[in-house]
Scaffold this motif. Sequence first.
Motif, short mmCIF file in Angstrom:
data_model
loop_
_atom_site.label_atom_id
_atom_site.label_comp_id
_atom_site.label_asym_id
_atom_site.label_seq_id
_atom_site.Cartn_x
_atom_site.Cartn_y
_atom_site.Cartn_z
N ARG A 46 0.83 -1.21 0.00
CA ARG A 46 0.00 0.00 0.00
C ARG A 46 0.86 1.26 0.00
NH1 ARG A 46 -4.77 -1.85 4.00
NH2 ARG A 46 -6.25 -2.42 2.37
N GLU A 47 1.92 1.23 0.79
CA GLU A 47 2.81 2.38 0.86
C GLU A 47 3.47 2.63 -0.51
OE1 GLU A 47 7.01 3.36 3.01
OE2 GLU A 47 5.44 2.51 4.28
N ALA A 48 3.88 1.57 -1.16
CA ALA A 48 4.51 1.71 -2.49
C ALA A 48 3.51 2.26 -3.51
CB ALA A 48 5.06 0.37 -2.94
N ASN A 53 1.42 7.08 -6.44
CA ASN A 53 0.12 7.69 -6.72
C ASN A 53 -0.74 6.80 -7.61
OD1 ASN A 53 -1.75 9.73 -6.36
ND2 ASN A 53 -1.10 10.83 -8.19
N GLN A 54 -0.82 5.52 -7.25
CA GLN A 54 -1.62 4.56 -7.99
C GLN A 54 -2.55 3.82 -7.04
OE1 GLN A 54 1.52 2.22 -10.10
NE2 GLN A 54 0.13 2.49 -11.82
N ALA A 58 -3.89 -1.55 -9.28
CA ALA A 58 -3.17 -1.09 -10.47
C ALA A 58 -1.67 -1.18 -10.25
CB ALA A 58 -3.57 0.33 -10.82
N TRP A 59 -1.22 -0.79 -9.05
CA TRP A 59 0.22 -0.84 -8.75
C TRP A 59 0.71 -2.28 -8.77
CZ3 TRP A 59 3.71 -3.00 -5.50
CH2 TRP A 59 4.99 -2.46 -5.50
N VAL A 60 -0.02 -3.19 -8.13
CA VAL A 60 0.37 -4.60 -8.09
C VAL A 60 0.44 -5.16 -9.51
CG1 VAL A 60 -0.33 -6.92 -7.36
CG2 VAL A 60 -0.46 -5.01 -5.75
N GLY A 61 -0.57 -4.87 -10.32
CA GLY A 61 -0.58 -5.35 -11.70
C GLY A 61 0.57 -4.80 -12.52
#
Length: 147
Positions: A46-48, A53-54, A58-61
């Motif tokens: 979550r922090e990453a 700013n995603q 979406a960030w994990v994907g």
Amino acid sequence: MAEPPAADGRRRTSERSARYREREADGRRDKRLKVSYTDTELAIVREAAARDNQALAAWVGDAALKVATEKVVPVSVDARDLVAELIQSRNQASRIGNNVNQIAKALNADGTVTGAQLATTLDAIVKVLQRMDEATLQVMRERRPRS
């Protein structure tokens, strides 16, 4: 002035981000995958995502695709330290290269460079190259082979 959201609460097409439009042009992502994390792992992810700013999913994907397509190669903390050592060695080699150029300029001008100055510079070059070789070999040993 931005247009108000559509009646269903979604943003209008004109307001969608460039990334969303680009993804939509490649084909809609409709395949789902369930990923599980511990509380600690989830907090890190979550922090990453927030840092970039995603949205979390979406960030994990994106992160998974970058690794899978080798746009990003994950490295251990030790490898990061080695890469930092390589960068430091490269910077040092650049400074030494400048010294060698200055020595060459002085020799071409009037030959006032002493043997001690030349020996010191050459010794520094050898040490930097050895450090760079050692760090490079270590990174190569840690790198996982491609299958």
